[in-house]
Write an enzyme that holds these catalytic residues in place. Structure first.
Site, PDB file in Angstrom:
ATOM      1  N   THR A  66      35.151  31.644  28.221  1.00 53.30           N
ATOM      2  CA  THR A  66      35.316  31.414  26.783  1.00 53.30           C
ATOM      3  C   THR A  66      35.228  29.930  26.442  1.00 53.30           C
ATOM      4  O   THR A  66      34.805  29.558  25.337  1.00 53.30           O
ATOM      5  CB  THR A  66      36.665  32.002  26.322  1.00 53.30           C
ATOM      6  OG1 THR A  66      36.622  33.398  26.553  1.00 53.30           O
ATOM      7  CG2 THR A  66      36.950  31.735  24.865  1.00 53.30           C
TER       8      THR A  66
ATOM      9  N   SER B  14      34.484  35.596  33.085  1.00 56.28           N
ATOM     10  CA  SER B  14      35.159  35.734  34.388  1.00 56.28           C
ATOM     11  C   SER B  14      35.552  37.177  34.683  1.00 56.28           C
ATOM     12  O   SER B  14      35.978  37.489  35.789  1.00 56.28           O
ATOM     13  CB  SER B  14      36.357  34.789  34.480  1.00 56.28           C
ATOM     14  OG  SER B  14      37.456  35.282  33.773  1.00 56.28           O
TER      15      SER B  14
ATOM     16  N   ASP C  13      40.323  35.244  32.222  1.00 51.22           N
ATOM     17  CA  ASP C  13      40.673  36.620  32.643  1.00 51.22           C
ATOM     18  C   ASP C  13      40.999  36.717  34.129  1.00 51.22           C
ATOM     19  O   ASP C  13      41.942  37.411  34.516  1.00 51.22           O
ATOM     20  CB  ASP C  13      39.520  37.581  32.329  1.00 51.22           C
ATOM     21  CG  ASP C  13      39.368  37.829  30.837  1.00 51.22           C
ATOM     22  OD1 ASP C  13      40.249  37.409  30.067  1.00 51.22           O
ATOM     23  OD2 ASP C  13      38.351  38.443  30.446  1.00 51.22           O
TER      24      ASP C  13
ATOM     25  N   LYS D  85      48.023  35.612  33.998  1.00 55.77           N
ATOM     26  CA  LYS D  85      47.703  35.704  32.567  1.00 55.77           C
ATOM     27  C   LYS D  85      48.583  36.788  31.968  1.00 55.77           C
ATOM     28  O   LYS D  85      48.559  37.929  32.419  1.00 55.77           O
ATOM     29  CB  LYS D  85      46.214  36.030  32.375  1.00 55.77           C
ATOM     30  CG  LYS D  85      45.780  36.004  30.919  1.00 55.77           C
ATOM     31  CD  LYS D  85      44.268  36.128  30.731  1.00 55.77           C
ATOM     32  CE  LYS D  85      43.936  36.042  29.252  1.00 55.77           C
ATOM     33  NZ  LYS D  85      42.502  36.123  28.954  1.00 55.77           N
TER      34      LYS D  85
END
Ligand code: ASP
Length: 361
Positions: free
Chosen positions: A45, A91, A125, A197
């Site tokens: 991103t 990712s 991710d 995450k």
């Protein structure tokens, strides 16, 4: 005769400061004395673009490494930057082959005497898995810092440029050396082994729930917290040299009513290892335990971890690992346990030896 008023003198001195700063960092041969940082870009991103402003949708990996560097002109005050595009993916598409390729590029860059540290731009991710993989196979004490962003580069309030700037500030800071691979996002520095995450949208998505953060940045200044005891980088037994594949390890997520069909199927497919994201302290249904016990008898390494997101999955608590031949992931979540198990299986198939790795790394 021209006269210089005090205020115009002050203005000229202020105007000359950036020039003076540049002179200070250029030695007699014309070479800069600033640290030399290589940026390895992989997409994500941070390199993402929306089709039009205000668009919720975007395409990861739309900008290349030079675009990312040029978007932060102040980087040149921190370091001499060179860039390399390794891959250009979201990712979510990260895989073992790219990990091996990236690890080899990181090691090659760090082996150069004219590279003082590496920055990797990467999607968030699977950042935790890539960072932990690199933390185990990078053979250098030079800083490696991974940065990403939660908002695409074209978004209002894009966080990528600040993260890249802070990442370079961290990589050029003397305190970064020897800490293993670090992750920088949202002004927070995390150890690769600790991060996960935790939020699909928010800027403070990365947490280090078990042992806490490595430090903080504030306006480009770096503040360090305690170092981590777990072995990493040059102190591990792992290496990707000459390696072109990793043993197949799959993860199964435990849930109420969990069956064993998929476990049996994985064994038939020839997986070398299975990681369970177990309920609570790495638990699962009786029938799933039976399936895994048979898998162990067929030579598959089985690791129990927890789907809770933090805490310790310990040996011999509700399940008798000694009897079942299981390995406990201790502090690693399922996705991290998969990384360590894959690398562990490149060294040994012995259950006790594999268990030891989960205490050490
Ligand atoms: N899907 C993106 C990626 O991981 C999300 C991000 O970068 O934040 O590449």
């Amino acid at each position: 005769m021209s006269t210089t008023s005090p205020s115009s003198l002050v203005r000229s001195v202020i105007a000359a400061v950036p020039l003076l700063l540049q002179l200070v960092v250029v030695d007699a041969q014309g070479a800069s004395s600033l640290p030399k940082i290589r940026i390895l870009a992989t997409g994500g991103t941070i390199a993402g673009a929306q089709a039009k402003g205000q668009d919720a949708g975007y395409k990861a990996g739309s900008f290349n490494v030079d675009d990312l560097i040029n978007a932060v002109p102040t980087l040149k005050h921190l370091a001499v930057i060179t860039g390399e595009q390794v891959v250009d993916i979201g990712s979510q598409d990260m895989n073992n082959e790219v990990w091996l390729q990236l690890a080899k590029r990181v090691n090659a860059a760090l082996a150069q005497s004219d590279v003082d540290g590496v920055i990797i731009t990467h999607g968030t991710d699977t950042m935790e898995e890539t960072s932990y993989f690199l933390n185990l196979v990078t053979k250098s004490d030079k800083p490696v810092v991974m940065v990403g962003s939660m908002r695409p580069a074209t978004a209002i309030g894009a966080d990528g440029p600040a993260n890249l700037y802070n990442g370079v500030a961290v990589a050029t800071h003397p305190g970064a050396k020897g800490r293993g691979v670090l992750v920088l996002l949202n002004d927070e520095i995390h150890y690769a082994r600790e991060i996960t995450k935790t939020n699909s949208t928010q800027l403070d998505t990365f947490k280090s729930p078990n042992r806490g953060k490595a430090g903080m940045t504030n306006a480009g200044r770096v503040y360090w917290y305690d170092p981590l005891a777990a072995k990493h980088t040059s102190r591990t037994v792992f290496s990707v040299q000459g390696m072109d594949q990793l043993p197949r390890v799959e993860i199964f997520y435990a849930h109420a009513n969990m069956g064993r069909d998929f476990i049996d199927h994985a064994v038939k497919l020839g997986v070398k290892g299975i990681v369970i994201a177990g309920v609570g302290d790495g638990n699962m249904t009786r029938v799933a335990v039976d399936g895994l016990q048979e898998a162990v008898k067929k030579g598959v390494a089985v690791v129990r971890s927890s789907r809770t997101g933090s805490g310790i999955t310990d040996r011999n608590v509700e399940l008798n690992d000694d009897k079942l031949g299981f390995i406990a992931s201790i502090e690693l979540n399922a996705q991290m346990a998969r990384v360590l198990l894959m690398l562990g299986l490149t060294k040994t198939r012995d259950t006790d030896a594999l268990q030891k790795l989960f205490y050490e790394y």
